[in-house]
Design an enzyme around this catalytic site. Structure first.
Site: not given
Length: 291
Positions: A35, A118, A136
DNA sequence: GATCCGTGGCG
DNA sequence: TCGCCAAGGAT
């Protein structure tokens, strides 16, 4: 018209890309690393680096034990190298304060460096199957089109965007997490920014944008950010010299990358302030911890 | 909320 | 060619 979660999840289950951080054997640490690397960086460039990192540093404490310079070298040219430093700091916090276990709680994740709205929810959802609105740029675009009938998403508003998605999240935890992954996947491979492949879209019949005749985006123009000649450009050039050199270098070695001495020095200073560069006692420059 | 922060591929 | 775009975060 809200998005049909059954259609979307079925499509995801049968068509999703086989990405390493989505495999069942991938750890929460692997998800977290992915991520961070994927922030503003395409999948194709992340994949090889991600494999190197997970092989070299399979748990947070392993990364924490590495020097900042090693981490920056391993980050290579993924871009935005401050992410690497923050991930290193997050790994240190996880190792020392969380027993080497990546937190599953959104608020605990938010307290870690480099993890924002996020990423915290992405880790909670994708690593732990939690029910959290993961928003996102892909999700914002899909919702703007399919739900609101707009050509593209307007300026981001974390609160409003998350509320939009929260309303559509399936009640079931595991399905909610898959729904979020599916929204992202749809935006990434089908409902793309430039030339969407509407003919392949699983929710084509329900899409408000399609029903409206796919009107062009009418919102405020997005600020186009320059790169050539900016400080970001020069910082990148300076850092590239240090990545490509084993040890500390004299300033003359850095001076050749950019002709404007004022901008050069300002950028070198900012790199020192950011902790991406260190100066040795004899006046040379190096990546942090490499002298 | 606006800006800054890398890098490279693609239409 | 060059502007746009890519799983954002911090300030």
């Amino acid at each position: 018209m809200p998005i049909d979660s059954d259609l979307l999840i079925d499509w995801f289950d049968s068509c999703a890309r086989d990405l390493p951080w989505r495999r069942p054997e991938c750890t929460a640490w692997g998800v977290l690393v992915s991520e961070i690397m994927l922030q503003q960086t395409p999948v194709a460039r992340v994949e090889p680096i991600w494999h190197e990192w997970l092989s070299r540093w399979p748990v947070p404490s392993a990364l924490a034990a590495a020097s900042q310079g090693e981490v920056l070298r391993a980050w290579g040219k993924l871009g935005y190298p401050r992410r690497a430093l923050r991930l290193h700091a997050a790994a240190t916090a996880i190792a020392t304060e969380h027993d080497d276990v990546v937190p599953s709680d959104v608020d605990t994740l938010l307290a870690l460096p480099g993890i924002g709205a996020y990423t915290a929810r992405a880790v909670a959802a994708f690593a732990y199957g939690k029910r959290a609105p993961v928003v996102d740029t892909n999700v914002r675009r899909v919702v703007a089109r399919a739900v609101h009938g707009a050509g593209d998403a307007g300026p981001p508003s974390t609160t409003r965007d998350m509320a939009d998605v929260a309303m559509m999240l399936p009640d079931d935890e595991s399905r909610a997490a898959r729904f979020s992954a599916a929204l992202m996947e749809l935006g990434a491979v089908t409902c793309t920014a430039r030339s969407p492949r509407c003919a392949d879209c699983p929710i084509y019949d329900d899409c408000a944008w399609q029903k409206a005749g796919r009107p062009a985006y009418t919102g405020p123009a997005k600020a186009t950010q320059k790169y050539a000649g900016t400080d970001r450009h020069v910082r990148g050039l300076l850092l590239d010299v240090l990545r490509g050199t084993p040890g500390p270098v004299w300033k003359s070695k850095l001076d050749v990358v950019w002709s404007d001495a004022g901008q050069r020095d300002r950028c070198l200073d900012s790199l020192l302030v950011d902790g991406l560069v260190e100066q040795t006692r004899d006046g040379r420059f190096s990546l942090p911890g490499e002298h």
